[in-house]
Design a protein around this motif. Structure first.
Motif, PDB file in Angstrom:
ATOM      1  N   VAL A 265       0.843  -1.190   0.000  1.00 29.00           N
ATOM      2  CA  VAL A 265       0.000   0.000   0.000  1.00 29.00           C
ATOM      3  C   VAL A 265       0.885   1.250   0.000  1.00 29.00           C
ATOM      4  CG1 VAL A 265      -1.828   1.241   1.242  1.00 29.00           C
ATOM      5  CG2 VAL A 265      -1.743  -1.264   1.310  1.00 29.00           C
ATOM      6  N   HIS A 266       0.618   2.153  -0.957  1.00 25.15           N
ATOM      7  CA  HIS A 266       1.330   3.426  -1.021  1.00 25.15           C
ATOM      8  C   HIS A 266       0.930   4.271   0.188  1.00 25.15           C
ATOM      9  CE1 HIS A 266       2.435   7.470  -2.493  1.00 25.15           C
ATOM     10  NE2 HIS A 266       3.334   6.824  -3.223  1.00 25.15           N
ATOM     11  N   ARG A 267       1.756   5.233   0.564  1.00 27.94           N
ATOM     12  CA  ARG A 267       1.431   6.053   1.732  1.00 27.94           C
ATOM     13  C   ARG A 267       0.140   6.846   1.544  1.00 27.94           C
ATOM     14  NH1 ARG A 267       5.777  11.018   1.779  1.00 27.94           N
ATOM     15  NH2 ARG A 267       5.027  11.958  -0.137  1.00 27.94           N
ATOM     16  N   ASN A 268      -0.317   7.020   0.285  1.00 29.27           N
ATOM     17  CA  ASN A 268      -1.583   7.719   0.038  1.00 29.27           C
ATOM     18  C   ASN A 268      -2.795   6.790   0.167  1.00 29.27           C
ATOM     19  OD1 ASN A 268      -1.708   6.223  -2.328  1.00 29.27           O
ATOM     20  ND2 ASN A 268      -1.297   7.959  -3.680  1.00 29.27           N
ATOM     21  N   GLY A 269      -2.555   5.496   0.460  1.00 32.04           N
ATOM     22  CA  GLY A 269      -3.636   4.549   0.657  1.00 32.04           C
ATOM     23  C   GLY A 269      -3.953   3.674  -0.542  1.00 32.04           C
ATOM     24  N   ASN A 270      -3.394   3.996  -1.719  1.00 29.98           N
ATOM     25  CA  ASN A 270      -3.645   3.177  -2.906  1.00 29.98           C
ATOM     26  C   ASN A 270      -2.908   1.845  -2.818  1.00 29.98           C
ATOM     27  OD1 ASN A 270      -5.181   5.199  -4.034  1.00 29.98           O
ATOM     28  ND2 ASN A 270      -3.514   6.024  -5.280  1.00 29.98           N
ATOM     29  N   ILE A 271      -3.574   0.774  -3.239  1.00 33.40           N
ATOM     30  CA  ILE A 271      -2.932  -0.542  -3.278  1.00 33.40           C
ATOM     31  C   ILE A 271      -2.075  -0.612  -4.532  1.00 33.40           C
ATOM     32  CG2 ILE A 271      -3.308  -3.022  -3.447  1.00 33.40           C
ATOM     33  CD1 ILE A 271      -5.945  -2.547  -1.865  1.00 33.40           C
ATOM     34  N   ILE A 272      -0.781  -0.834  -4.349  1.00 31.70           N
ATOM     35  CA  ILE A 272       0.174  -0.876  -5.454  1.00 31.70           C
ATOM     36  C   ILE A 272       0.274  -2.296  -6.009  1.00 31.70           C
ATOM     37  CG2 ILE A 272       2.590  -0.535  -6.094  1.00 31.70           C
ATOM     38  CD1 ILE A 272       2.746   1.471  -3.723  1.00 31.70           C
ATOM     39  N   ALA A 273       0.279  -3.278  -5.131  1.00 31.63           N
ATOM     40  CA  ALA A 273       0.418  -4.677  -5.542  1.00 31.63           C
ATOM     41  C   ALA A 273      -0.178  -5.568  -4.462  1.00 31.63           C
ATOM     42  CB  ALA A 273       1.897  -5.025  -5.742  1.00 31.63           C
ATOM     43  N   ASP A 274      -0.474  -6.816  -4.864  1.00 28.96           N
ATOM     44  CA  ASP A 274      -0.909  -7.801  -3.873  1.00 28.96           C
ATOM     45  C   ASP A 274      -0.390  -9.170  -4.273  1.00 28.96           C
ATOM     46  OD1 ASP A 274      -2.821  -9.257  -5.541  1.00 28.96           O
ATOM     47  OD2 ASP A 274      -4.137  -7.531  -5.299  1.00 28.96           O
ATOM     48  N   GLY A 275      -0.527 -10.111  -3.377  1.00 26.42           N
ATOM     49  CA  GLY A 275       0.005 -11.447  -3.600  1.00 26.42           C
ATOM     50  C   GLY A 275      -0.756 -12.251  -4.631  1.00 26.42           C
TER      51      GLY A 275
END
Length: 169
Positions: A129-139
């Motif tokens: 999760v980016h510091r702005n709350g957006n999910i960048i990647a997941d498993g």
């Protein structure tokens, strides 16, 4: 009583790096398995019992050069009659255990954090999760145990720093 230091690491780190280390420690402590400390040279696996004494202390020490503040977190238990253990581990998967990442030359703090959580199907997952709350990647998949999810995210941390971009058509 004789005191024997089994593991120790000291280094100047940013607040973000310290917070990331404490989160990794909490994630390892939250499992039923061992908590593994790494310093790059060797690893120490400690298996804590189900409950232990937890002490938080904030101290001020005044001296000739001014005063210093210190936060101490201590988790303590008796090894007598418990299933706890502490053992040095020689050959260990590089994705297991907690350690500070090498000090970077650019001094840039991470813009993201890894989160480990249970989904609605009661499986463990991780996401970046980016510091702005957006999910960048997941498993991309669920894991049966929290420790397996952490191992998956550690694999990404370990294997991706120099990953190249490929255009796949």
């Amino acid at each position: 009583m004789v005191e024997d230091t089994l593991f120790e690491f000291e280094s100047d780190r940013s607040r973000e790096e310290i917070a990331a280390y404490l989160r990794a420690l909490a994630a390892e402590f939250d499992t039923d398995g061992p908590v593994t400390f790494r310093d790059g040279e060797y690893a120490l696996a400690v298996t804590p019992p189900a409950s232990a004494a937890f002490d938080v202390e904030v101290e001020r020490e005044d001296g000739d050069g001014g005063s210093e503040l210190e936060i101490e977190l201590e988790i303590e238990w008796s090894e007598n009659g418990t299933e706890s253990s502490a053992e040095r581990v020689e050959s260990l998967d590089p994705d297991v255990g907690i350690q500070f990442t090498p000090e970077s030359d650019d001094g840039e703090p991470s813009q993201g954090r890894f989160e480990v959580y249970r989904d609605r199907a009661d499986e463990w997952r991780w996401r970046l999760v980016h510091r702005n709350g957006n999910i960048i990647a997941d498993g991309g998949e669920g894991y049966s145990s929290k420790q397996s999810a952490i191992k998956g995210l550690r694999s990404v941390q370990h294997n991706a720093p120099g990953a190249r971009i490929e255009d796949v058509e």
